[in-house]
Design a protein around this motif. Structure first.
Motif, PDB file in Angstrom:
ATOM      1  N   VAL A  31       0.846  -1.189   0.000  1.00 11.55           N
ATOM      2  CA  VAL A  31       0.000   0.000   0.000  1.00 11.55           C
ATOM      3  C   VAL A  31       0.886   1.246   0.000  1.00 11.55           C
ATOM      4  N   ASP A  32       0.681   2.130  -0.968  1.00 10.64           N
ATOM      5  CA  ASP A  32       1.537   3.310  -1.118  1.00 10.64           C
ATOM      6  C   ASP A  32       1.036   4.525  -0.342  1.00 10.64           C
ATOM      7  N   ASP A  33      -0.275   4.674  -0.215  1.00 10.41           N
ATOM      8  CA  ASP A  33      -0.846   5.850   0.431  1.00 10.41           C
ATOM      9  C   ASP A  33      -0.694   5.740   1.946  1.00 10.41           C
ATOM     10  N   PRO A  34       0.075   6.643   2.583  1.00 11.70           N
ATOM     11  CA  PRO A  34       0.271   6.535   4.031  1.00 11.70           C
ATOM     12  C   PRO A  34      -1.018   6.669   4.830  1.00 11.70           C
ATOM     13  N   LEU A  68      -9.660  -5.215   3.226  1.00 10.69           N
ATOM     14  CA  LEU A  68      -8.453  -5.433   4.014  1.00 10.69           C
ATOM     15  C   LEU A  68      -7.770  -6.718   3.565  1.00 10.69           C
ATOM     16  N   PRO A  69      -6.450  -6.792   3.709  1.00 13.34           N
ATOM     17  CA  PRO A  69      -5.752  -8.036   3.360  1.00 13.34           C
ATOM     18  C   PRO A  69      -6.157  -9.162   4.302  1.00 13.34           C
ATOM     19  N   ALA A  70      -5.892 -10.376   3.888  1.00 11.95           N
ATOM     20  CA  ALA A  70      -6.241 -11.547   4.696  1.00 11.95           C
ATOM     21  C   ALA A  70      -5.630 -11.434   6.082  1.00 11.95           C
ATOM     22  N   ASP A  71      -6.434 -11.748   7.076  1.00 14.53           N
ATOM     23  CA  ASP A  71      -6.022 -11.597   8.468  1.00 14.53           C
ATOM     24  C   ASP A  71      -5.389 -12.883   8.961  1.00 14.53           C
ATOM     25  N   GLU A  72      -4.068 -12.994   8.794  1.00 12.53           N
ATOM     26  CA  GLU A  72      -3.332 -14.133   9.317  1.00 12.53           C
ATOM     27  C   GLU A  72      -2.803 -13.783  10.698  1.00 12.53           C
ATOM     28  N   PRO A  73      -2.561 -14.793  11.550  1.00 18.55           N
ATOM     29  CA  PRO A  73      -2.090 -14.519  12.920  1.00 18.55           C
ATOM     30  C   PRO A  73      -0.789 -13.743  12.933  1.00 18.55           C
ATOM     31  N   PRO A  74      -0.632 -12.734  13.811  1.00 21.18           N
ATOM     32  CA  PRO A  74       0.641 -12.027  13.936  1.00 21.18           C
ATOM     33  C   PRO A  74       1.782 -12.959  14.280  1.00 21.18           C
TER      34      PRO A  74
END
Length: 219
Positions: free
Chosen positions: A89-92, A209-215
């Protein structure tokens, strides 16, 4: 030239020490997530970690040091997770908003890490490690790009942390409520607070939103 020795994998002893340290940190995270403190004995912590009592002081000088390590590990894992998910993602402003939206959703998707973040003595966006410097960077980049307007970065970070943690707490005390709706409404209000027009703010909080994988497997 890097020596061959420096390229060697960790020895069996080093791997065992790392596993023991991570077991203690994992036990501390679990207890802290459930209680909001470590007001338990070292014996209870080592039993939860399945580690001998005498081993504790080979790794930490006190429960306070262990707690700092447990919170620090959680924050660093959380920051690395967000960095990986949002690296394209480029936009801050979008990075900032998506980070908040993903973090708020942890109340439902990863309740343990969410409880650690909420109970971390303001560390979520105030510590010199973990997500805090990343949030500061994103706010500063959004200001430089003309996406945000704010006069004081410290106040901006404090407002962000307060809004995010409060929304996570609301999701916790209202288990029937939608964490997505609460979090996205919170982020919408934060974007407005930073001077973004309503139409653009609404567009950002409805982006997929991107896929929510475990931190991390540890949290």
């Amino acid at each position: 030239m890097i020596s061959a020795m420096s390229q060697q994998p960790p020895s069996r002893g080093q791997r065992r020490k790392l596993r023991t340290r991570m077991a203690l940190i994992g036990a501390a995270q679990e207890i802290f997530a459930e209680r909001g403190d470590l007001e338990v004995s070292i014996q209870q912590i080592t039993e939860a970690a399945d580690v001998g009592f005498g081993t504790f002081y080979n790794y930490f000088s006190s429960k306070a040091e262990l707690l700092d390590a447990a919170i620090g590990e959680a924050l660093e894992a959380h920051a690395a997770w967000l960095e990986n998910l949002l690296s394209d993602v480029d936009d801050p402003a979008e990075v900032f908003a998506s980070s908040m939206r993903l973090t708020g959703r942890l109340v439902r998707t990863r309740p343990r890490i969410a409880r650690v973040l909420m109970s971390g003595r303001g560390a979520l966006l105030a510590a010199p490690y973990g997500h805090a410097p990343h949030a500061r960077r994103d706010i500063e980049a959004a200001i430089a790009a003309g996406r945000f307007v704010t006069e004081d970065i410290e106040v901006a970070l404090a407002c962000t942390a307060g809004c995010l943690i409060a929304s996570m707490q609301l999701c916790t005390v209202a288990p029937e409520a939608s964490a997505e709706d609460i979090t996205d409404q919170t982020v919408l209000n934060v974007l407005r607070m930073f001077g973004m027009e309503d139409t653009e703010a609404r567009r950002i909080v409805t982006l997929p939103l991107p896929a929510d994988e475990p931190p991390s497997a540890a949290i």
